[in-house]
Design a protein around this motif. Sequence first.
Motif, PDB file in Angstrom:
ATOM      1  N   PHE A  96      -3.820 -23.817  46.165  1.00  0.00           N
ATOM      2  CA  PHE A  96      -4.223 -22.454  46.207  1.00  0.00           C
ATOM      3  C   PHE A  96      -3.025 -21.665  45.916  1.00  0.00           C
ATOM      4  O   PHE A  96      -1.903 -21.937  46.723  1.00  0.00           O
ATOM      5  N   VAL A 101     -10.219 -15.870  45.787  1.00  0.00           N
ATOM      6  CA  VAL A 101     -10.832 -17.118  45.013  1.00  0.00           C
ATOM      7  C   VAL A 101     -10.871 -17.057  43.539  1.00  0.00           C
ATOM      8  O   VAL A 101     -10.481 -17.833  42.954  1.00  0.00           O
ATOM      9  N   TYR A 135     -18.170 -15.735  46.567  1.00  0.00           N
ATOM     10  CA  TYR A 135     -17.031 -15.595  47.398  1.00  0.00           C
ATOM     11  C   TYR A 135     -15.721 -15.290  46.344  1.00  0.00           C
ATOM     12  O   TYR A 135     -14.818 -15.485  46.908  1.00  0.00           O
ATOM     13  N   PRO A 140      -8.915 -17.314  49.859  1.00  0.00           N
ATOM     14  CA  PRO A 140      -9.156 -18.755  50.046  1.00  0.00           C
ATOM     15  C   PRO A 140      -9.040 -19.576  51.392  1.00  0.00           C
ATOM     16  O   PRO A 140      -9.578 -20.445  51.963  1.00  0.00           O
ATOM     17  N   LYS A 148     -13.485 -24.614  50.588  1.00  0.00           N
ATOM     18  CA  LYS A 148     -12.110 -25.044  49.882  1.00  0.00           C
ATOM     19  C   LYS A 148     -12.128 -25.756  48.924  1.00  0.00           C
ATOM     20  O   LYS A 148     -11.625 -25.584  47.708  1.00  0.00           O
ATOM     21  N   VAL A 151     -13.718 -24.698  45.755  1.00  0.00           N
ATOM     22  CA  VAL A 151     -12.955 -23.671  45.162  1.00  0.00           C
ATOM     23  C   VAL A 151     -12.135 -24.469  44.132  1.00  0.00           C
ATOM     24  O   VAL A 151     -11.813 -24.207  42.975  1.00  0.00           O
TER      25      VAL A 151
END
Length: 281
Positions: A96, A101, A135, A140, A148, A151
């Motif tokens: 991330f 997101v 979302y 995140p 997670k 994503v």
Amino acid sequence: MREVLSLDGVSFAYETDENVFVQAVQNVSLTVHDGEWISIVGHNGSGKSTLAKLMIGLLFPSEGVVNVFLEQLTDETLWEIRSKLGVVFQNPDNQFVGATVQDDVAFALENNGIPYDEMQRRVSEALSDVGMADYGSHEPHHLSGGQKQRVAIAGALAMNPRILILDEATSMLDPQGRSEVIELITSLRQTTGLTVISITHDLEEVLLADRVFVMNNGSVAATGTPTSIFEQGTKLQEHGLDLPFALRLSQLLRSAGLPLIGDYMSERELVNELWTSHFSE
């Protein structure tokens, strides 16, 4: 079937802090075809994660050649080839980089110069594909483990990859999160024809593969369908791997005198057999 990735006589050694060279991968050759689901399994230190890094150019072989889409993976071809690959690692937190997101999913697209309108469309479609459309504005790090990974998968899918490489992508998830991610990948493969290469410890996940490569001491120790691999039983255990729970239970029940038609790879198959043959009268 069309070849999309191959390793030809690939070896790789790394140097320890004590200036000792350790052979992590030794003379590995394999071929992956378009649309296949390939599982690579092995005990810790068997070389499977090193193999994944060689496939995506995080490492380059000391010997041998890696070809992706019939083109040799080199410093010169790395970025063009990598743009066609989607990669999801074990810990999504390490991937991330965005504050939200949707920012995170857009990051690689922006770095590759994708026009804004196209980028927005891809982000929206990718999040919808993984069930995370609601979302986009969330941070995140406040998501669950399964969310997670969804994503992280969306970020990979937004690049429109032809190959999705999962490096222990479900190992840190609870059973529900693991099940959700596997169902997602299965669905995406069925609808898009995506090629999947899964480096995994999850034996239930291995059962979804078309072919399995078993790594041991840096080499390919066995290859075949999941059924043919697990039929090796004790030989597989010699490579530091276990058997699926349903298969072990099938063998124990048979040895205890309960007649079963065959060895069952999945718990659902075993439960159906037990219920139909022994408890439904």
